[in-house]
Design an enzyme around this catalytic site. Structure first.
Site, mmCIF file in Angstrom:
data_model
loop_
_atom_site.group_PDB
_atom_site.id
_atom_site.type_symbol
_atom_site.label_atom_id
_atom_site.label_comp_id
_atom_site.label_asym_id
_atom_site.label_seq_id
_atom_site.Cartn_x
_atom_site.Cartn_y
_atom_site.Cartn_z
ATOM 1 N N CYS A 174 32.245 41.952 25.387
ATOM 2 C CA CYS A 174 31.642 41.296 24.222
ATOM 3 C C CYS A 174 32.471 41.583 22.966
ATOM 4 O O CYS A 174 33.547 41.036 22.822
ATOM 5 C CB CYS A 174 30.185 41.724 24.059
ATOM 6 S SG CYS A 174 29.322 40.624 22.931
ATOM 7 N N HIS A 176 27.837 40.398 29.051
ATOM 8 C CA HIS A 176 27.512 41.807 29.305
ATOM 9 C C HIS A 176 27.352 42.067 30.809
ATOM 10 O O HIS A 176 26.283 41.832 31.356
ATOM 11 C CB HIS A 176 26.224 42.190 28.571
ATOM 12 C CG HIS A 176 26.414 42.276 27.094
ATOM 13 N ND1 HIS A 176 26.842 43.423 26.468
ATOM 14 C CD2 HIS A 176 26.277 41.352 26.118
ATOM 15 C CE1 HIS A 176 26.948 43.200 25.175
ATOM 16 N NE2 HIS A 176 26.614 41.946 24.930
ATOM 17 N N GLU A 224 26.999 44.815 32.158
ATOM 18 C CA GLU A 224 26.161 46.005 32.359
ATOM 19 C C GLU A 224 24.672 45.683 32.423
ATOM 20 O O GLU A 224 23.883 46.525 32.833
ATOM 21 C CB GLU A 224 26.438 47.042 31.254
ATOM 22 C CG GLU A 224 25.908 46.706 29.862
ATOM 23 C CD GLU A 224 26.822 45.795 29.036
ATOM 24 O OE1 GLU A 224 27.698 45.139 29.629
ATOM 25 O OE2 GLU A 224 26.643 45.723 27.813
#
Ligand code: XMP
Length: 515
Positions: free
Chosen positions: A86, A172, A174
């Site tokens: 990001c 993202h 994650e």
């Protein structure tokens, strides 16, 4: 510092810790370092100590001329693989001479299309769903870079430097909404050849050798338990090494849930420990009475804990060590989130005055671990599941669930109403499915009718949330019959409550605790 560590440069603590936890779940060791510390040179020597670098997302924007571009120009000479996420993706683009500008932004689940094969996207189909959260985007790729995937709106979703493993992803990986996010992180670790040595056995070995090296052969060791996971695991761990030298206390601040002190003592007994209970209920109550500002209450509670510890030390000069259950985010958070706003004062770290640290050596065996890792460690140490799966409970206890002026009456409302919430969720078999469930009371009043008479009573707000790590949370849509039994029990068993409301706001924008 170890060669197998992955360095995560932190531009916004929430994202960085989530990345770090996900990378650790892939059995790679991580270290999170704030970008400020990094720039100031605390952690130079890249390419020698670290096996890979990840640059996290964050709330900033990067434009031509930003000093960060010069400060991070060293990225060009880094020998190990780099992954920007990001904001990190945009930073890499800017450092290499690309362009970042404001666009329409992409938020939430977004489709991306792969346009070129690469080891980073191994296991990815030609289209995947990812989680986006950005206003800026890479509007011109730097020279030498190629796009590996585009979003359905045409923004560069994945890029890499052609002749070096330097990657950027706009989304993202994650967060769990990015379906193949973990796969991407796993691929990145494989590209970097990171050793997957971060196993439970390794963590235990590391923690034990730390405790052994910190503890001398003489002197007592003080640990204060609260029934929480961190202090329990820390106490069990240190006892394995300190044995009888360990002195366990439980400070009863009067802000525990109903029956909690007895429950904690019983659990500790099951673990072979009998904490000495220090009854400080009046002392805390007198200090907190009438204090409206919750942050001030948190400060007073921290200060009173420190005073009590000081008195214990004064009475027992043989105590040389003090154990704290500080975990990794506490350590990193306390010094390394420049620019991040302080939302609440969690007084676990830094709450101890300087003189205290001069008088005793503070031992923090869990300071390298995340909560889920502490839980796993606890499991491998034989701590029973019912203790490890207890809901998180804030250090300042019920004091943060009383909004407005703090009074013993409101404290009792919260204590009794919370017990009812827990009991009803327990009966419905929902208690262990949720992250936290409790009651809150403020200064609002509601006109009620009790026995045909007008009665002005408290408004109690019920908060039940689900969460993975407490950093974000969703409110839980409880079945109406459970809500109804909670509400009717609270209003009938607590004569000074005339209204029960349910909190239906996620975090963000709300926090979990009211103050
Ligand atoms: P918030 O209210 O900030 O809470 O959304 C996130 C998680 O942290 C817990 N919490 C605390 N834990 N000391 C603690 O040890 C504190 O001062 C504290 N304040 C909040 C909260 O219960 C939730 O799980």
């Amino acid at each position: 510092m170890q060669r197998d560590e992955v360095l995560i440069i932190n531009f916004g603590s929430q994202y960085a810790h989530l990345i770090s936890r996900k990378v650790r779940s892939l059995r790679a060791r991580t270290r999170v370092v704030s970008y400020k510390d990094f720039i100031e040179g605390t952690c130079r020597g890249l390419g020698r100590e670290w096996s890979a670098v990840i640059i996290s997302g964050g709330p900033s924007s990067i434009r031509v001329g930003d000093p960060l571009i010069t400060e991070f120009s060293f990225l060009k000479s880094v020998e190990v693989p780099v992954l920007g996420i990001c904001f990190g993706h945009q930073l890499i683009a800017a450092v290499y001479g690309g362009e970042v500008s404001k666009g329409k932004g992409e938020y939430g689940p977004t489709k991306v299309r792969k346009v070129r094969d690469d080891r980073l996207l191994e296991g990815w189909g030609s289209e995947e769903i990812v989680w986006m959260s950005h206003g800026d985007h890479v509007s011109r790729l730097p020279e030498g870079f190629v796009a590996l995937a585009y979003s359905e709106n045409g923004s560069v979703a994945v890029m890499r430097l052609k002749d070096k493993p330097v990657y950027g992803v706009q989304f993202h990986p994650e967060v769990r909404h990015t379906e193949k996010g973990i796969k991407l992180l796993d691929n990145f670790l494989s590209i970097a050849g990171v050793r997957r040595s971060w196993t439970d056995a390794r963590k235990l070995e590391l923690v034990e050798s730390y405790v052994r090296s910190e503890l001398g052969s003489e002197g007592k060791v003080l640990v204060a338990v609260s029934g929480g996971i961190d202090s329990t695991v820390a106490a069990v761990l240190v006892r394995r090494i300190a044995g009888d030298r360990l002195r366990v206390v439980l400070i009863d601040h009067g802000l525990f849930r109903e029956g909690e002190v007895a429950e904690v003592l019983a659990s500790m007994k099951g673990l072979g420990m009998e904490p000495e209970v220090i009854n400080a209920r009046d002392r805390f109550l007198i200090k907190l009475w009438g204090v409206r500002d919750c942050e001030e209450r948190r400060r007073l509670i921290g200060e009173t804990f420190a005073e009590i510890f000081a008195e214990i030390l004064e009475r027992d000069p043989e105590i040389r060590y003090f154990v704290q259950g500080t975990t990794y985010p506490d350590v990193v958070e306390s010094g390394a989130s420049p620019g991040a706003d302080r939302i609440k004062t969690h007084h676990n770290v830094g709450g101890l005055p300087e003189w205290f640290r001069l008088r005793v050596k503070v031992i923090e065996p869990l300071k390298e671990l995340y909560k889920d890792e502490v839980r796993e460690l606890g499991r491998s140490l034989g701590i029973p599941d019912d203790l490890l799966s207890r809901h998180p409970f804030p250090g300042p206890g019920l004091a943060v669930r009383v909004v407005g002026g703090f009074t013993p009456e409101k404290l009792e409302v919260v204590r009794k109403a919370s017990r009812i919430v827990e009991e009803e969720l327990g009966k419905a078999g929902l208690l262990s499915d949720v992250w936290q469930a409790f009651a809150v009371v403020g200064d609002d009043a509601w006109v009620g009718v009790k026995g045909d008479r007008r009665a002005l009573g408290h408004v109690v707000i019920i908060r039940v949330v689900s969460s993975e790590d407490g950093m974000t949370a969703d409110w839980v849509a409880l079945p109406p019959e459970v809500l109804q039994s909670i509400a009717s029990r609270i209003t009938s068993e607590l004569s000074n409550v005339t209204m029960v409301a349910y909190a239906v706001t996620p975090k963000p924008p709300s926090t979990i605790e009211p103050c």
